[in-house]
Scaffold this motif. Structure first.
Motif, PDB file in Angstrom:
ATOM      1  N   THR A  82     -12.110  -6.579  -1.453  1.00 19.01           N
ATOM      2  CA  THR A  82     -11.105  -7.063  -2.825  1.00 19.01           C
ATOM      3  C   THR A  82     -10.227  -8.490  -2.599  1.00 19.01           C
ATOM      4  OG1 THR A  82      -9.299  -6.205  -1.359  1.00 19.01           O
ATOM      5  CG2 THR A  82      -9.984  -4.034  -2.585  1.00 19.01           C
ATOM      6  N   PHE A 101      -5.320  -3.865 -11.011  1.00 16.57           N
ATOM      7  CA  PHE A 101      -6.099  -3.184 -10.563  1.00 16.57           C
ATOM      8  C   PHE A 101      -7.142  -4.039  -9.135  1.00 16.57           C
ATOM      9  CE2 PHE A 101     -10.360  -0.666 -10.098  1.00 16.57           C
ATOM     10  CZ  PHE A 101     -10.155   0.360  -9.491  1.00 16.57           C
ATOM     11  N   PRO A 102      -6.874  -3.863  -8.380  1.00 17.63           N
ATOM     12  CA  PRO A 102      -6.250  -2.932  -7.583  1.00 17.63           C
ATOM     13  C   PRO A 102      -4.685  -3.665  -7.204  1.00 17.63           C
ATOM     14  CG  PRO A 102      -7.363  -4.012  -5.573  1.00 17.63           C
ATOM     15  CD  PRO A 102      -8.385  -4.543  -6.854  1.00 17.63           C
ATOM     16  N   LYS A 152      -5.764   2.264   1.642  1.00 20.47           N
ATOM     17  CA  LYS A 152      -6.836   2.671   0.907  1.00 20.47           C
ATOM     18  C   LYS A 152      -7.025   3.540   0.503  1.00 20.47           C
ATOM     19  CE  LYS A 152      -9.694  -0.851   2.762  1.00 20.47           C
ATOM     20  NZ  LYS A 152     -10.432  -1.745   2.493  1.00 20.47           N
TER      21      LYS A 152
END
Length: 509
Positions: free
Chosen positions: A178, A166-167, A297
């Motif tokens: 991220t 995750f992610p 996303k």
């Protein structure tokens, strides 16, 4: 056994409920305060309370001797019947499961809850109540949780459930915040369940409660159980109602912890998809490539929110179903409650509603985020399409300019080739003025032909389809190819128009 605790509720000769708790934290604390002669041989527990508090912070810090002694103490309690211990009710709590614990629950400590354990290892939320020879009230809540990969359960406590990064890796490589998570701790998304089951006689005199959940820990559960004797004491003459209220209290705790878990997931999702305050303070990147990454996303975040919302809706539905069943049972068994009992019942119900409301608020926020992400997705998609159209228009304009330049070079090449013919006699007297005149004439003619090419093609198609006849026919002159069926003659008597043929007109004359 470090994740397992037991609580016995007994009724003393004065008809007062007392609580006996067997937890690892309290057991090790009792070893720290016990005299040296009463400690087990080989124990390494010191007398420094600060050192003990440091050991309590991490379950990994317990020594093997401490765990061995705790296991003996716990088994000595669990292997005895409630009647032998003088206990009426028992609550068993485990935070993590392993095969040995499952066998102990199924075969020794709580065999009546076998169906609940089957639901626990499933992926659906379910509430059931059966009041036959054994009164069984059970609920299982399925949910998603996010945890650090470093804190993933060892193989001994691993459950056969769906999980993943995750992610996902495909979303993490798109850039944004991220990227920083890859250098620090990574996170996993895992499917889990929490189960609560109470079984006992139909009159509510004796019952056993089992709690399987990784949502909560031993300390909050211990604090919750410590308040149960007060509720049971008030409903000592209506023990069916007392049991139902205990179920609602524990279920409300589940709702609160589940709301905290989903709230944490929503915050993580905002950070990954870059929503919330980040959009307000930094805006959105409208560049073509960045907008496409943002759109990817958002599509992933939208699908994740829908998955969370579906699982959350199922959990809320079953929790509401359990609440209605408990209220119905209390009204059927108790009738009109005394003012003190009614006040206690309303207090428990109000506390449950508050914690259930926390979970409902999380669902409302989830649905709002779904609408927000959907709107942003559509907006970014529209902006991306506009940018693509602009790029296409620019490319078309560039191609048109190149075409015009190419058209200018065509007559130049033709005239130059014409003047370069050696054996042509008509070019013997050619001069520079003739070359310039021919060049200008051919350039103008070529540009005129290029600009009027569309009209020429339209005229050709009209000629081919026969439409040129109607264009050549003058106004007011009937088309010779079209035969008029009759002449219109106005009748002066009726003031109506009548139609007669040429033959009728000639006959009348």
């Amino acid at each position: 056994m470090r994740y397992f605790s037991a609580f016995d509720l007994s009724l003393n000769p004065e008809f007062e409920f007392t609580l006996t708790a067997v937890t690892l934290h309290e057991f090790v604390a009792s070893l720290a305060h016990a005299p040296v002669g009463h400690r087990a041989a080989g124990s390494r527990v010191g007398t420094n309370i600060d050192e003990m508090a440091r050991l309590f912070k991490s379950p990994q810090s317990y020594t093997s001797e401490q765990l061995e002694q705790y296991q003996k103490k716990l088994f000595s309690v669990l292997n005895k019947r409630l009647v032998d211990l003088g206990a009426k009710h028992r609550i068993l709590f485990t935070q993590k499961c392993c095969p040995s614990l499952v066998k102990g629950f199924v075969y020794l400590w709580h065999p009546d809850a076998l169906d609940t354990f089957d639901d626990y290892f499933g992926s659906t939320s379910r509430f059931q109540e059966r009041r036959e020879a054994v009164w069984t009230t059970t609920i299982t809540i399925s949910y998603w949780c996010v945890g650090s990969n470093d804190e993933r359960d060892s193989h001994q406590f691993a459950e056969p459930r769906k999980n993943g990064d995750f992610p996902p890796a495909g979303i993490a490589v798109l850039g944004g915040p991220t990227n920083s998570t890859r250098t620090g701790p990574t996170y996993i998304m895992e499917e889990r369940s929490s189960s609560l089951v109470i079984t006992g006689d139909p009159s509510g005199y004796f019952w056993t409660c089992s709690i399987w959940s990784s949502l909560t820990e031993h300390k909050p559960v211990s604090g919750l159980v410590e308040g149960l004797p007060q509720v049971l004491q008030r409903f000592i003459n209506q023990q069916v109602s007392g049991r139902c209220l205990v179920f609602l209290i524990l279920l409300g705790h589940f709702s609160e912890k589940l709301a905290e878990e989903y709230d944490s997931i929503l915050k993580q999702l905002d950070r990954i998809v870059e929503l919330g305050d980040r959009v307000l303070l930094q805006g959105l990147e409208w560049g073509s490539s960045k907008a496409v990454d943002k759109l990817k996303k958002m599509l992933w975040g939208l699908e994740a929110l829908r998955v969370f919302d579906d699982r959350l809706s199922a959990s809320l539905s079953q929790i509401q179903k359990a609440r209605e069943a408990m209220e119905r049972t209390i009204k059927q068994e108790s009738g009109d409650l005394h003012i003190d009992l009614l006040q206690e019942y309303l207090n428990v119900l109000e506390e449950f509603e508050k914690r259930y409301g926390m979970l409902s608020d999380v669902q409302i926020r989830t649905q709002l985020k779904i609408r927000q992400v959907t709107g942003l997705r559509d907006g970014i998609s529209a902006v991306t399409n506009v940018e693509d159209n602009r790029t296409t228009i620019k490319q078309g304009n560039n191609i048109r300019i190149l075409t015009y330049i190419t058209i200018a070079y065509l007559p130049l090449g033709f005239v130059s080739g014409l003047f370069s013919i050696n054996h042509a006699t008509f070019m013997d007297n050619a001069t520079n003025a003739l070359y310039a005149a021919l060049t200008v004439s051919f350039v103008v003619g070529t540009y005129g032909l290029a600009l009027s090419l569309e009209n020429i093609m339209d005229l050709w198609m009209s000629f081919k389809n026969g439409e040129w006849r109607s264009r050549r026919q003058p106004k007011g002159v009937p088309d010779p190819w079209v035969e008029l069926p009759s002449w219109r003659v106005r009748d002066p008597l009726t003031s109506r128009r009548s139609y007669t043929t040429d033959e009728e007109i000639s006959g009348a004359s």
